[in-house]
Design an enzyme around this catalytic site. Structure first.
Site, short mmCIF file in Angstrom:
data_model
loop_
_atom_site.label_atom_id
_atom_site.label_comp_id
_atom_site.label_asym_id
_atom_site.label_seq_id
_atom_site.Cartn_x
_atom_site.Cartn_y
_atom_site.Cartn_z
N ARG A 5 -6.69 2.86 -15.44
CA ARG A 5 -6.68 3.62 -14.18
C ARG A 5 -7.36 5.00 -14.29
NH1 ARG A 5 -2.95 5.05 -11.43
NH2 ARG A 5 -3.80 4.33 -9.45
N GLY B 154 0.79 -1.23 0.00
CA GLY B 154 0.00 0.00 0.00
C GLY B 154 0.82 1.28 0.00
N CYS C 19 -14.83 2.98 -27.90
CA CYS C 19 -16.13 3.66 -27.97
C CYS C 19 -16.75 3.85 -26.59
CB CYS C 19 -17.06 2.87 -28.87
SG CYS C 19 -16.45 2.88 -30.54
N GLU C 20 -16.15 4.68 -25.78
CA GLU C 20 -16.63 5.03 -24.44
C GLU C 20 -16.12 6.43 -24.16
OE1 GLU C 20 -18.08 2.94 -21.96
OE2 GLU C 20 -17.87 1.02 -22.99
N TYR D 149 -0.37 -1.95 -12.11
CA TYR D 149 -1.82 -1.96 -12.36
C TYR D 149 -2.15 -1.33 -13.71
CZ TYR D 149 -1.57 -2.98 -7.42
OH TYR D 149 -1.23 -3.55 -6.21
N TYR E 201 -10.45 5.18 -11.81
CA TYR E 201 -10.23 5.93 -10.56
C TYR E 201 -10.08 7.43 -10.79
CZ TYR E 201 -8.33 1.22 -9.61
OH TYR E 201 -8.12 -0.13 -9.53
N1 LLP Z 1 -1.24 -7.06 -0.43
C1 LLP Z 1 -2.55 -7.27 -0.65
C2 LLP Z 1 -3.27 -8.26 0.17
C3 LLP Z 1 -3.23 -6.52 -1.63
O1 LLP Z 1 -4.52 -6.72 -1.83
C4 LLP Z 1 -2.52 -5.57 -2.41
C5 LLP Z 1 -3.18 -4.76 -3.45
C6 LLP Z 1 -1.14 -5.42 -2.16
C7 LLP Z 1 -0.56 -6.17 -1.15
C8 LLP Z 1 -0.29 -4.46 -2.93
O2 LLP Z 1 -0.67 -3.13 -2.77
P1 LLP Z 1 0.27 -1.96 -3.34
O3 LLP Z 1 1.55 -2.02 -2.57
O4 LLP Z 1 0.49 -2.21 -4.77
O5 LLP Z 1 -0.50 -0.74 -3.09
N2 LLP Z 1 -5.72 -1.40 -9.16
C9 LLP Z 1 -5.49 -0.42 -8.12
C10 LLP Z 1 -4.76 -0.98 -6.94
C11 LLP Z 1 -5.39 -2.24 -6.34
C12 LLP Z 1 -4.62 -2.81 -5.19
C13 LLP Z 1 -5.12 -4.16 -4.78
N3 LLP Z 1 -4.43 -4.79 -3.70
C14 LLP Z 1 -4.79 0.78 -8.75
O6 LLP Z 1 -4.54 0.77 -9.95
O7 LLP Z 1 -4.51 1.76 -8.10
#
Ligand code: LLP
Length: 417
Positions: free
Chosen positions: A311, A238, A343-344, A371, A315
């Site tokens: 993205r 995160g 087409c969106e 992502y 978002y």
């Molecule tokens: N651990 C778990 C259990 C997770 O569900 C996730 C991400 C991570 C680690 C890694 O998170 P990160 O360090 O990458 O923030 N598609 C979205 C982000 C979805 C994240 C899902 N889970 C975007 O493009 O911002």
């Protein structure tokens, strides 16, 4: 800087991105090996001296070349499906360093994970505990498990990527965790390995991450008093990155905040960052098909679209856009929305950007390592982009562009009269 202008041309490490666009075509994702390695090492450097494992979150970018770079550095992996398990193994990752999260693991996925010998199944419900116990029993194994606990801490991020609140589907409830651990301790085919937690993605501030750690420590202490010891504490990922002009707390703030909150606890610390490792290690190259002035807006129509990078549509995310030859484009700067051919009306990659741009120019959409390709689709029967990895002066194709024939090769037309 992995992506920087040299003599007026935007480069990936030492390779001009124009050369890559010419050689491999567009749209094309380009990753910097040095940037991936550098970002991974930031975590391991900050954790030096502490029993720890950085489990790269495969969902952010699951290309085998990316996984292989990290496997060679000794990384662990955080997976969310049997498919990701297969990728990690194919890329040479060590199964004993894999943690498996996700709310909907099937029996087959659990069996595959146990047969591979992964480090921990992160359980997200009571029924999953029972299922894992049964599957492990049938295999004559004891499954290493952790509960992913939902600490009910607000990650203060976009609601779609917030995962640690009561109303989110993830993890087991904070108030129920101790009961579930006691239940697990009494089951014959599971072995309690640890505890897990992940409160959300793209956190710019480390405070929620540290607050979640504090709650987990509180639980671990209660479990200890109940005679339940753990080997590891998985604090999730995160950690945010900079996409635009925001300030993201450095990795050190997350790591040291968590280590302070862990105090004298000696369990192995696991982190599962995805975005922080690959997010700024990739760009998406796209060619300008048309410059289309309008009454209310001016558009730059490019050959990448929301199916390549969703993205912004999903978002409202901001990605920086640069012309590979900004200085010499010869066009006067204008203000444009960068849009794709899908087409969106949601098919935009950037809005209201000041750019000097002409038909045929190639643009780089920045911070597209995480992502991006991983969330791409074939909407509008668009083959997915090629992927290239650069190391120093060498650029290698790491995924061939899909062909249209591949897109419908699995489809069948019934021979009805
Ligand atoms: N651990 C778990 C259990 C997770 O569900 C996730 C991400 C991570 C680690 C890694 O998170 P990160 O360090 O990458 O923030 N598609 C979205 C982000 C979805 C994240 C899902 N889970 C975007 O493009 O911002």
């Amino acid at each position: 800087m992995a992506f920087a202008y040299r003599d007026g041309a935007l480069c990936a490490e030492q390779v001009p991105l124009e050369d890559i666009a010419r050689r491999f075509g567009t749209p094309c994702y380009v990753y910097s090996r040095a940037a991936i390695e550098g970002a991974y090492r930031e975590f391991t450097d900050e954790l030096a001296g502490r029993a720890s494992l950085v489990c790269y979150s495969v969902k952010a970018n699951s290309n085998l070349a990316v996984l292989s770079v990290l496997a060679r550095l000794g990384a662990g992996f955080d997976i969310v499906s049997g498919g990701e398990l297969a990728r990690v193994i194919a890329a040479g990752g060590n199964p004993a360093k894999i943690v498996f999260s996700g709310v909907g693991k099937t029996e087959e996925e659990i069996r595959g994970a146990l047969q591979a010998g992964i480090l921990s199944i992160n359980l997200e419900s009571e029924q999953e505990l029972e299922r894992v116990n049964a599957v492990a029993g049938a295999l004559g194994k004891r499954a290493p498990v952790a509960f992913r606990v939902n600490p009910d801490v607000d990650a203060k991020t976009h609601p779609y990527i917030s995962t640690g609140l009561k109303q989110n589907k993830f993890g087991v409830a904070w108030s129920d965790a101790e009961r579930l651990y006691r239940k697990a301790a009494a089951l014959p085919h599971v072995r309690i390995a640890g505890v897990g937690c992940h409160i959300g993605s793209l956190m710019l501030d480390s405070a929620p991450f540290v607050a979640a750690t504090t709650r987990i420590v509180d639980l671990v202490e209660r479990l200890g008093q109940a005679g339940i010891g753990l080997e590891h504490i998985d604090l999730g990922g995160g950690m945010g990155i900079r996409y635009h002009d925001e300030t993201a707390a450095p990795v050190a703030a997350f790591v040291h905040g968590a280590l302070d909150a862990l105090g004298r606890r000696r369990e192995t610390v696991l982190l599962d960052p995805g975005r922080a490792i690959v997010g700024n290690a990739g760009v998406l190259l796209t060619r300008v098909e048309y410059v289309k002035p309008g009454e209310a807006k001016n558009f730059v129509v490019v050959d990448a679209a929301m199916n390549d990078l969703i993205r912004p549509a999903l978002y409202g995310a901001w990605h920086d856009v640069k012309n590979l030859r900004e200085a010499e484009s010869g066009a006067a700067a204008g203000v444009y929305d960068i849009v794709g051919p899908v087409c969106e009306s949601a098919d935009w990659l950037a809005k209201d950007r000041t750019l000097a741009v002409r038909q045929g120019d190639v643009l780089a959409i920045l911070s597209a390592g995480a992502y991006a390709m991983a969330m791409s689709s074939n909407y509008n029967t668009r083959p997915r982009a090629a992927e290239v990895m650069v190391s120093g002066a060498d650029a290698q194709l790491v995924r061939r562009r899909e062909s249209v024939a591949q897109l419908f090769e699995g489809e069948l037309v019934p021979a009805w009269k």
